[in-house]
Motif scaffolding. Structure first.
Motif, short mmCIF file in Angstrom:
data_model
loop_
_atom_site.label_atom_id
_atom_site.label_comp_id
_atom_site.label_asym_id
_atom_site.label_seq_id
_atom_site.Cartn_x
_atom_site.Cartn_y
_atom_site.Cartn_z
N ILE A 103 0.95 -1.16 -0.07
CA ILE A 103 0.03 0.07 -0.03
C ILE A 103 0.86 1.26 -0.11
N VAL A 104 0.45 2.24 -0.70
CA VAL A 104 1.20 3.56 -0.84
C VAL A 104 0.74 4.37 0.48
N VAL A 105 1.72 4.78 1.35
CA VAL A 105 1.31 5.43 2.64
C VAL A 105 2.32 6.69 2.71
N SER A 106 1.74 7.40 3.69
CA SER A 106 2.68 8.34 4.19
C SER A 106 3.30 7.77 5.64
N THR A 107 4.54 7.83 5.83
CA THR A 107 5.14 7.24 6.90
C THR A 107 6.57 7.68 6.96
N LYS A 108 7.21 7.31 8.17
CA LYS A 108 8.61 7.77 8.19
C LYS A 108 9.39 7.36 7.34
N ASN A 109 10.32 8.02 6.68
CA ASN A 109 11.30 7.85 5.86
C ASN A 109 12.19 6.38 5.82
N ASN A 110 12.87 6.58 6.78
CA ASN A 110 13.78 5.59 7.39
C ASN A 110 14.90 5.16 6.14
N GLY A 111 14.99 5.97 5.52
CA GLY A 111 16.15 5.64 4.29
C GLY A 111 15.50 5.21 2.88
N ALA A 112 14.22 5.00 2.97
CA ALA A 112 13.61 4.70 1.56
C ALA A 112 13.73 5.79 0.55
N VAL A 113 13.81 6.92 0.83
CA VAL A 113 14.00 7.99 -0.13
C VAL A 113 15.34 8.89 0.32
N PRO A 114 16.70 8.38 0.13
CA PRO A 114 17.63 8.77 0.60
C PRO A 114 17.76 10.43 0.32
N ASP A 115 17.22 11.12 -0.47
CA ASP A 115 17.43 12.45 -0.67
C ASP A 115 16.64 13.29 0.37
N LEU A 116 16.08 12.46 1.21
CA LEU A 116 15.26 13.57 2.37
C LEU A 116 15.84 12.54 3.54
N ALA A 124 16.26 16.95 -11.21
CA ALA A 124 14.96 17.58 -11.40
C ALA A 124 14.01 17.16 -10.38
N GLN A 125 13.87 15.86 -10.18
CA GLN A 125 12.90 15.48 -9.19
C GLN A 125 13.34 15.73 -7.64
N ARG A 126 14.78 15.42 -7.45
CA ARG A 126 15.36 15.63 -6.35
C ARG A 126 15.00 16.98 -5.80
N GLY A 127 15.40 18.14 -6.64
CA GLY A 127 15.15 19.45 -6.46
C GLY A 127 13.71 20.00 -5.87
N TRP A 128 12.87 19.36 -6.70
CA TRP A 128 11.43 19.64 -6.27
C TRP A 128 10.95 18.95 -4.97
N LEU A 129 11.46 17.68 -4.82
CA LEU A 129 11.24 17.25 -3.63
C LEU A 129 11.65 17.92 -2.25
N GLN A 130 13.07 18.17 -2.42
CA GLN A 130 13.68 18.88 -1.40
C GLN A 130 13.03 20.31 -1.12
N LEU A 131 12.62 20.92 -2.14
CA LEU A 131 11.88 22.14 -1.83
C LEU A 131 10.80 22.08 -1.26
N MET A 132 9.84 21.14 -1.68
CA MET A 132 8.52 20.84 -1.20
C MET A 132 8.53 20.26 0.36
N LYS A 133 9.40 19.40 0.62
CA LYS A 133 9.54 18.93 1.90
C LYS A 133 9.93 20.13 3.00
N ASN A 134 10.74 20.83 2.51
CA ASN A 134 11.04 21.94 3.43
C ASN A 134 10.08 22.98 3.79
N MET A 135 9.30 23.17 2.81
CA MET A 135 8.20 23.92 2.73
C MET A 135 7.20 23.32 3.60
N GLU A 136 6.94 22.23 3.61
CA GLU A 136 6.07 21.41 4.64
C GLU A 136 6.54 21.61 5.80
N LEU A 137 7.70 21.43 6.42
CA LEU A 137 8.30 21.47 7.49
C LEU A 137 8.12 22.68 8.00
N CYS A 138 8.32 24.01 7.41
CA CYS A 138 8.27 25.39 7.88
C CYS A 138 6.66 25.33 8.12
N ALA A 139 5.72 24.91 7.37
CA ALA A 139 4.32 24.91 7.49
C ALA A 139 3.93 24.25 8.88
#
Length: 459
Positions: A334-347, A375-390
């Motif tokens: 199942i596709v879920v939101s969960t703690k990364n734990n290394g699944a996506v090493p860019d975050l 290209a995808q890494r740049g978007w992902l890191q920007l969006m995650k940091n925006m989320e963390l600020c929010a």
């Protein structure tokens, strides 16, 4: 061995989606024996709770199973000894969504439920409430799992883990379900013939697909997307992605990526609706009113077809299957939101991501995706940091941090207009933003008002 009966609590039980949830539980009852279901809502949602609660009971009565649906406005009464708590609430109801849409649109920027300024403000209203729910769960049902479907699902799940210190949480979304229903049809195969790998954030993920022999078939699906129904949710305007971009990355973006990859076209369409038929929230308000008229029918004991007009259709399959998979240790993919734990090493490992996972008795076991291309890494890191600020601004009421989230967000042009939209949204939602009370009082003292007349006059 006899299966342990289960108590399920749904917060936001008066939602129009509740019949779909009941359908999912009825379908799985033989594997997931439910002892009792509690639907919880607030005073403002009491009428809807009674209507949808009666229909939910009719659905169970029409099934072979003896399950009692309890209705209450007392969350703590419901939570006592729960096994699973699902959350699907909307702070401020649909009127709040309409404000989130109309105020940004009135300044020529995107107004959308989970993206841009509207998504940030939905997080501001929702995160304090989910943290209160977690606080009650720690006291009343410390062994329960929290299965969240409240948007913005990724940020809400992030807040539960980071600020609620509650790891027994899984965030869900129907968007991956839609992709996995539609794409096998495009290739003329069944879902079980394909292997899916998702990675990213809620409403901001990509996926790739391979066949039984391990051959990558992502490019074939991309090709089919230009001649078939692409299967995007009902709430997203269907503009085709730029083909060369998808072919270059050999990944399939989720439907919501249109707000970023096709910002110009999506903004134009949104402003046309704002000036014409009304924003998506205004349209949904009409659909929901029609649904509740149907739900009042004492003979209706099944999910009506009209529910598919709502953007979140099919989520019961994700929610119910997740609960079943935890309960029975099924290890379903199942596709879920969960703690990364290394699944996506860019975050960072401790942040929440949306990924493919096996769902077991231990919860989500994320499947490693690996690093993304620049290209995808740049978007992902920007969006995650925006989320963390929010998320932090939602918890602390820090106005400067809220402004940082706005300026980071690609849907919000930086400058004085961004600040103006932030200030108007704070004024418009002040009833649901006690953490910003001091700043709101200052803004009101300085004469800030809401420009858009429709939003200004919504309670």
């Amino acid at each position: 061995m006899e299966k342990k009966p289960v108590k399920i609590v749904t917060i936001g039980g008066g939602s129009s989606y509740t019949p779909e949830l009941m359908e999912g539980f009825i379908k799985r009852y033989e594997e997931l024996p439910i002892r009792e279901i509690w639907l919880v809502d607030i005073e403002a949602g009491k009428e809807k709770l009674e209507i949808v609660g009666a229909m939910a009971q009719r659905m169970w009565d029409a099934s072979p199973y003896d399950v009692k649906v309890h209705l209450t406005l007392d969350r703590r009464q419901a939570l006592k000894d729960a096994d699973f708590v699902t959350t699907q609430f909307r702070v401020g109801l649909l009127n709040a969504r309409i404000k989130d849409e109309r105020i940004p649109f009135s300044y020529g920027m995107l107004g959308q439920e989970t993206n841009g300024a509207g998504g940030i403000f939905k997080a501001f209203r929702t995160i304090p409430i989910i943290l209160d729910i977690v606080k009650d769960m720690k006291e009343l049902c410390p062994n329960a799992w929290l299965v969240n479907f409240t948007n913005p699902s990724g940020m809400v799940t992030e807040a539960v883990v980071r600020y609620g210190k509650w790891d027994k949480v899984i965030g869900l979304c129907n968007v991956p379900v839609g992709a996995m229903m539609k794409e096998p049809e495009m290739l003329g195969v069944k879902l079980e013939d394909l292997t899916y790998q998702f990675a990213g954030l809620n409403h901001f993920h990509w996926h790739k697909v391979s066949d039984k022999n391990g051959n990558d078939v992502t490019a074939q699906i991309i090709d089919k997307m230009y001649s078939n129904d692409s299967g995007i949710p009902a709430n997203i305007h269907d503009v085709p992605f730029i083909r060369e971009q998808l072919e270059q990355m050999n990944l399939i973006p989720c439907g919501y990526h249109r707000y970023y990859y096709l910002q110009e076209e999506m903004l134009k369409h949104g402003i046309e609706e704002f000036n014409g038929v009304g924003t998506r929230g205004q349209q949904v308000k009409q659909t929901e009113a029609e649904l509740f008229e149907l739900y009042k029918d004492p003979n209706l004991n099944y999910k009506p077809e009209q529910l598919t007009k709502r953007g979140g259709t099919h989520y019961s399959d994700a929610a119910c299957e997740t609960i079943l998979s935890i309960y029975a240790d099924k290890k379903s993919h199942i596709v879920v939101s969960t703690k990364n734990n290394g699944a996506v090493p860019d975050l960072p490992a401790d942040c929440v991501v949306e990924v493919s996972a096996y769902i077991s008795g231990k919860g989500a076991l994320p499947i490693a995706f690996g690093s993304l291309e620049p290209a995808q890494r740049g978007w992902l890191q920007l969006m995650k940091n925006m989320e963390l600020c929010a998320c932090e601004a939602a918890v602390t009421g820090d106005y400067g941090l809220a402004l940082q989230a706005f300026i980071l967000n690609p849907q919000i042009p930086g400058g004085s207009t961004a600040k103006r939209v932030l200030d108007e949204l704070l004024i418009a939602h002040k009833k649901h933003l006690p953490q910003f009370a001091e700043k709101i009082a200052e803004l009101e003292k300085n004469g800030v008002t809401v420009k858009d007349e429709v939003a200004a006059n919504l309670d």
